[in-house]
Design an enzyme around this catalytic site. Structure first.
Site, PDB file in Angstrom:
ATOM      1  N   ASP A 143      10.001  26.003 -25.967  1.00  0.00           N
ATOM      2  CA  ASP A 143       9.064  25.561 -27.006  1.00  0.00           C
ATOM      3  C   ASP A 143       9.568  26.040 -28.346  1.00  0.00           C
ATOM      4  OD1 ASP A 143       7.276  24.376 -25.191  1.00  0.00           O
ATOM      5  OD2 ASP A 143       6.296  26.291 -24.815  1.00  0.00           O
ATOM      6  N   ASP A 178       5.775  17.916 -25.142  1.00  0.00           N
ATOM      7  CA  ASP A 178       4.332  18.167 -25.253  1.00  0.00           C
ATOM      8  C   ASP A 178       3.704  17.209 -26.253  1.00  0.00           C
ATOM      9  OD1 ASP A 178       4.599  20.331 -23.493  1.00  0.00           O
ATOM     10  OD2 ASP A 178       4.964  21.736 -25.129  1.00  0.00           O
TER      11      ASP A 178
END
EC number: 3.4.23.36
Length: 217
Positions: A143, A178
């Site tokens: 991430d 995401d």
């Protein structure tokens, strides 16, 4: 929308997702943030489990999560194929394609990253390292997108529960995969009626010759 166009959406999302992850993984130390302030930053972290860092406890927790993701992708892929065959709304097909691409993007991390990268702690990770940090199906999801629109804002004392404490609006750290999932779900919510609208079949228009035949009957 054709299956080819849906595949193109999936390919583009996966390409951008994996490019950004590999770039950050090989150019950032774990925990690095660039720039140090502002509303848009790259902040390299690794997610051990599900969204928001949630983990399934136990020795086989990570394996169970990865297998579940694989099964989910199979189900979403079947949904996409069915929607295209049924000539569903483009809203629905695009949404499913984005969700599928996002889910598959994070699966790539979980399945492969543990065996193609070495550790990112206090060093830049090496792609296709001979000393990988994990095993198959036990990779960590990368991430990096951090959007703190309001950071370290001191809430007034009168605010219930959080009064007098520092507050950061939108402190989630996520990735392109995401984002694709969130956009896909958002399309289904915002454009729900258009996404699940089914066009009624138009009655066949008779040709002049057919009309003449019917009148003679």
């Amino acid at each position: 929308m054709s299956l080819r166009k849906a595949y193109l959406i999936i390919f583009l999302v996966l390409a951008i997702d994996q490019f950004t992850k590999i770039y950050v993984k090989t150019n950032f130390f774990l925990g690095d943030m660039v720039p140090k302030d502002g509303w848009f930053r790259l902040y390299f972290i690794e997610n051990e489990g599900m969204a928001w860092g949630t983990e399934i406890p136990g020795q086989y927790g990570k394996l169970i999560l990865t297998v579940f993701r694989l099964l989910a992708v199979c189900g979403i892929g079947y949904w996409l194929n069915s929607a295209i065959k049924a000539k569903s709304s483009n809203y629905l097909i695009v949404a499913i394609a984005l969700i599928l691409a996002g889910a598959f993007g994070n699966i790539i991390d979980s399945v492969f990253y543990g065996v193609i990268f070495d550790d990112s702690h206090h060093q830049l990770a090496t792609l296709f390292s001979d000393r990988p940090y994990g095993t198959w199906f036990h990779g960590k999801v990368v991430d990096m997108i951090y959007l703190p629109f309001v950071e370290d804002y001191l809430l007034p004392e009168w605010v219930p529960f959080w009064g007098g404490k520092q507050f950061t609006f939108f402190n989630a750290i996520f990735n392109v995969a995401d984002s694709a999932i969130s956009i896909g779900v958002g399309i289904l919510i915002v454009f729900n009626k258009k996404a699940f609208h089914k066009e009624e079949e138009k009655p066949a228009v008779a040709t002049p010759a057919e009309n003449q035949t019917r009148s003679q009957e």
